[in-house]
Design a protein around this motif. Structure first.
Motif, PDB file in Angstrom:
ATOM      1  N   VAL A   1      14.548   5.369 -13.853  1.00 51.75           N
ATOM      2  CA  VAL A   1      13.997   5.909 -12.607  1.00 51.75           C
ATOM      3  C   VAL A   1      12.723   5.132 -12.299  1.00 51.75           C
ATOM      4  N   ILE A   2      12.675   4.579 -11.113  1.00 52.98           N
ATOM      5  CA  ILE A   2      11.448   3.926 -10.644  1.00 52.98           C
ATOM      6  C   ILE A   2      10.864   4.867  -9.591  1.00 52.98           C
ATOM      7  N   ARG A   3       9.829   5.582  -9.963  1.00 50.84           N
ATOM      8  CA  ARG A   3       9.282   6.638  -9.101  1.00 50.84           C
ATOM      9  C   ARG A   3       8.691   6.040  -7.823  1.00 50.84           C
ATOM     10  N   ALA A   4       8.768   6.818  -6.758  1.00 50.04           N
ATOM     11  CA  ALA A   4       8.138   6.412  -5.499  1.00 50.04           C
ATOM     12  C   ALA A   4       6.743   7.014  -5.424  1.00 50.04           C
ATOM     13  N   VAL A   5       5.764   6.174  -5.172  1.00 48.38           N
ATOM     14  CA  VAL A   5       4.412   6.663  -4.882  1.00 48.38           C
ATOM     15  C   VAL A   5       4.144   6.319  -3.424  1.00 48.38           C
ATOM     16  N   ARG A   6       3.860   7.345  -2.640  1.00 51.82           N
ATOM     17  CA  ARG A   6       3.725   7.121  -1.191  1.00 51.82           C
ATOM     18  C   ARG A   6       2.327   7.472  -0.710  1.00 51.82           C
ATOM     19  N   PRO A   7       1.900   6.856   0.386  1.00 53.69           N
ATOM     20  CA  PRO A   7       0.598   7.204   0.969  1.00 53.69           C
ATOM     21  C   PRO A   7       0.617   8.636   1.482  1.00 53.69           C
ATOM     22  N   GLU A   8      -0.557   9.173   1.678  1.00 53.74           N
ATOM     23  CA  GLU A   8      -0.643  10.548   2.170  1.00 53.74           C
ATOM     24  C   GLU A   8      -0.001  10.666   3.550  1.00 53.74           C
ATOM     25  N   HIS A   9      -0.184   9.633   4.373  1.00 57.45           N
ATOM     26  CA  HIS A   9       0.307   9.710   5.750  1.00 57.45           C
ATOM     27  C   HIS A   9       1.489   8.779   5.980  1.00 57.45           C
ATOM     28  N   SER A  10       2.444   9.259   6.747  1.00 63.27           N
ATOM     29  CA  SER A  10       3.564   8.405   7.154  1.00 63.27           C
ATOM     30  C   SER A  10       3.028   7.312   8.075  1.00 63.27           C
ATOM     31  N   VAL A  11       3.871   6.336   8.353  1.00 62.21           N
ATOM     32  CA  VAL A  11       3.467   5.262   9.276  1.00 62.21           C
ATOM     33  C   VAL A  11       3.134   5.868  10.647  1.00 62.21           C
ATOM     34  N   ALA A  12       3.923   6.835  11.075  1.00 60.50           N
ATOM     35  CA  ALA A  12       3.681   7.465  12.385  1.00 60.50           C
ATOM     36  C   ALA A  12       2.347   8.220  12.386  1.00 60.50           C
ATOM     37  N   ASP A  13       2.061   8.944  11.295  1.00 62.94           N
ATOM     38  CA  ASP A  13       0.791   9.683  11.223  1.00 62.94           C
ATOM     39  C   ASP A  13      -0.392   8.714  11.201  1.00 62.94           C
ATOM     40  N   GLN A  14      -0.208   7.603  10.504  1.00 64.85           N
ATOM     41  CA  GLN A  14      -1.285   6.605  10.463  1.00 64.85           C
ATOM     42  C   GLN A  14      -1.535   6.035  11.864  1.00 64.85           C
ATOM     43  N   ALA A  15      -0.453   5.803  12.601  1.00 64.43           N
ATOM     44  CA  ALA A  15      -0.595   5.282  13.971  1.00 64.43           C
ATOM     45  C   ALA A  15      -1.347   6.291  14.840  1.00 64.43           C
ATOM     46  N   ALA A  16      -1.061   7.584  14.637  1.00 59.38           N
ATOM     47  CA  ALA A  16      -1.740   8.614  15.437  1.00 59.38           C
ATOM     48  C   ALA A  16      -3.222   8.672  15.088  1.00 59.38           C
ATOM     49  N   ALA A  17      -3.546   8.471  13.825  1.00 60.38           N
ATOM     50  CA  ALA A  17      -4.941   8.591  13.385  1.00 60.38           C
ATOM     51  C   ALA A  17      -5.745   7.312  13.615  1.00 60.38           C
ATOM     52  N   HIS A  18      -5.115   6.164  13.429  1.00 60.17           N
ATOM     53  CA  HIS A  18      -5.861   4.896  13.455  1.00 60.17           C
ATOM     54  C   HIS A  18      -5.377   3.919  14.529  1.00 60.17           C
ATOM     55  N   GLY A  19      -4.394   4.341  15.298  1.00 59.71           N
ATOM     56  CA  GLY A  19      -3.844   3.431  16.311  1.00 59.71           C
ATOM     57  C   GLY A  19      -2.615   2.735  15.759  1.00 59.71           C
ATOM     58  N   ASP A  20      -1.764   2.306  16.687  1.00 62.11           N
ATOM     59  CA  ASP A  20      -0.502   1.680  16.294  1.00 62.11           C
ATOM     60  C   ASP A  20      -0.759   0.327  15.624  1.00 62.11           C
ATOM     61  N   ARG A  21       0.097  -0.033  14.707  1.00 60.54           N
ATOM     62  CA  ARG A  21       0.103  -1.354  14.051  1.00 60.54           C
ATOM     63  C   ARG A  21      -1.273  -1.729  13.497  1.00 60.54           C
ATOM     64  N   LEU A  22      -1.793  -0.837  12.700  1.00 62.50           N
ATOM     65  CA  LEU A  22      -3.111  -1.078  12.084  1.00 62.50           C
ATOM     66  C   LEU A  22      -3.134  -2.404  11.332  1.00 62.50           C
ATOM     67  N   TRP A  23      -1.978  -2.780  10.756  1.00 66.67           N
ATOM     68  CA  TRP A  23      -1.922  -4.012   9.976  1.00 66.67           C
ATOM     69  C   TRP A  23      -2.268  -5.246  10.799  1.00 66.67           C
ATOM     70  N   GLU A  24      -2.108  -5.183  12.108  1.00 63.77           N
ATOM     71  CA  GLU A  24      -2.455  -6.344  12.941  1.00 63.77           C
ATOM     72  C   GLU A  24      -3.957  -6.399  13.210  1.00 63.77           C
ATOM     73  N   ARG A  25      -4.591  -5.233  13.289  1.00 65.74           N
ATOM     74  CA  ARG A  25      -6.015  -5.183  13.644  1.00 65.74           C
ATOM     75  C   ARG A  25      -6.917  -5.171  12.422  1.00 65.74           C
ATOM     76  N   ASP A  26      -6.473  -4.491  11.373  1.00 68.58           N
ATOM     77  CA  ASP A  26      -7.331  -4.345  10.195  1.00 68.58           C
ATOM     78  C   ASP A  26      -6.453  -4.215   8.942  1.00 68.58           C
ATOM     79  N   PRO A  27      -5.872  -5.352   8.504  1.00 66.23           N
ATOM     80  CA  PRO A  27      -4.944  -5.264   7.375  1.00 66.23           C
ATOM     81  C   PRO A  27      -5.612  -4.771   6.098  1.00 66.23           C
ATOM     82  N   ASP A  28      -6.902  -5.055   5.923  1.00 63.48           N
ATOM     83  CA  ASP A  28      -7.572  -4.552   4.715  1.00 63.48           C
ATOM     84  C   ASP A  28      -7.572  -3.021   4.702  1.00 63.48           C
ATOM     85  N   ARG A  29      -7.858  -2.439   5.858  1.00 63.26           N
ATOM     86  CA  ARG A  29      -7.872  -0.973   5.953  1.00 63.26           C
ATOM     87  C   ARG A  29      -6.456  -0.416   5.728  1.00 63.26           C
TER      88      ARG A  29
END
Ligand code: SF4
Length: 256
Positions: free
Chosen positions: A94-122
């Motif tokens: 079993v290779i366990r899944a460790v996931r972020p607290e927020h889904s990609v959609a929740d992250q977009a709602a909180a930080h704006g869409d496609r955060l990886w393009e604007r602030d990949p470090d964040r």
């Protein structure tokens, strides 16, 4: 519980001794030492690269008591998700899944869409570094798939070293391996790998931040292409490492 300066010095000494004794030894010996010394508080976070597949193969074939997990950012390629399942089926692990607290959609709602393009470090901080830090709490040691020749930052990696960033002992069993040695091992043991490698992606991460690399390019050139960024932050090597937060149970101490 914090270690005293004397305890930290003992831990330092043990890590240094292990690094010297295990340098040049087969990767399975490094893993076996880690399992004897730290199980059940040792884990391997695989990103399913060629090196990660080598390590899953070694851990499983040698029956080593090392926990396995992956950081599922929610942004992996379909081929990577398929490889994950294939490895589990092939080795019965079993290779366990460790996931972020927020889904990609929740992250977009909180930080704006496609955060990886604007602030990949964040974005990497939220989707990789924070979940990794949480996943590693409670462990005493972690295994990584890094190799010295991959990046300048990894060139000084030792086979066993302190990881002050996460307050753990870090095992790098493939530190001295060449890319050719990795692929020789994968072929020799018929280990499943990501089909994207054969399509021009020597290094595969999240789909928004991964492009193919041309012949002759650095194998990691396709990661965060066009940016200075070369690492997720998972393997950042601080100038000075403090072992003050290491809390190892030395009752199970073993020599390499
Ligand atoms: Fe975000 Fe890209 Fe980092 Fe994945 S690799 S967490 S998409 S910035």
């Amino acid at each position: 519980m914090e270690t005293s300066p004397v305890e930290s010095a003992v831990v330092d000494e043990e890590i240094d001794e292990a690094a010297r004794a295990l340098e040049g030894r087969p990767a399975e010996d490094v893993l076996a030492w880690g399992a004897r010394r730290f199980a059940p508080r040792i884990t391997f976070a695989t990103g399913f690269g060629p090196e990660g597949c080598v390590l899953v193969d070694l851990v499983a074939r040698h029956g080593l008591a090392i926990d396995l997990f992956t950081l599922d950012t929610g942004l992996l390629f379909p081929e990577t998700y398929a490889l994950w399942r294939r490895l589990e089926e092939r080795y019965g692990v079993v290779i366990r899944a460790v996931r972020p607290e927020h889904s990609v959609a929740d992250q977009a709602a909180a930080h704006g869409d496609r955060l990886w393009e604007r602030d990949p470090d964040r974005c990497c901080e939220l989707r990789k570094v924070v979940p990794l830090r949480q996943a590693l709490s409670g462990f005493a040691a972690w295994v990584t798939a890094i190799r010295r020749e991959q990046t300048a930052a990894r060139a000084s990696a030792r086979v066993v070293e302190p990881d002050g960033r996460f307050g753990l002992v870090k095992l790098n069993p493939l530190a001295a391996w060449t890319s050719a040695a990795v692929w020789d091992h994968l072929r020799a043991h018929d280990v499943p790998v990501n089909p994207l490698h054969a399509r021009g992606y020597p290094s595969v991460g999240c789909w928004p931040c991964t492009t193919p690399a041309a012949d002759g390019e650095d194998p990691r050139a396709g990661r965060w292409r066009g940016r200075e960024k070369t690492e997720c932050g998972l393997h950042a090597r601080p100038a000075a490492v403090s072992l003050a937060t290491l809390t190892l149970d030395r009752t199970s101490q073993r020599s390499p």
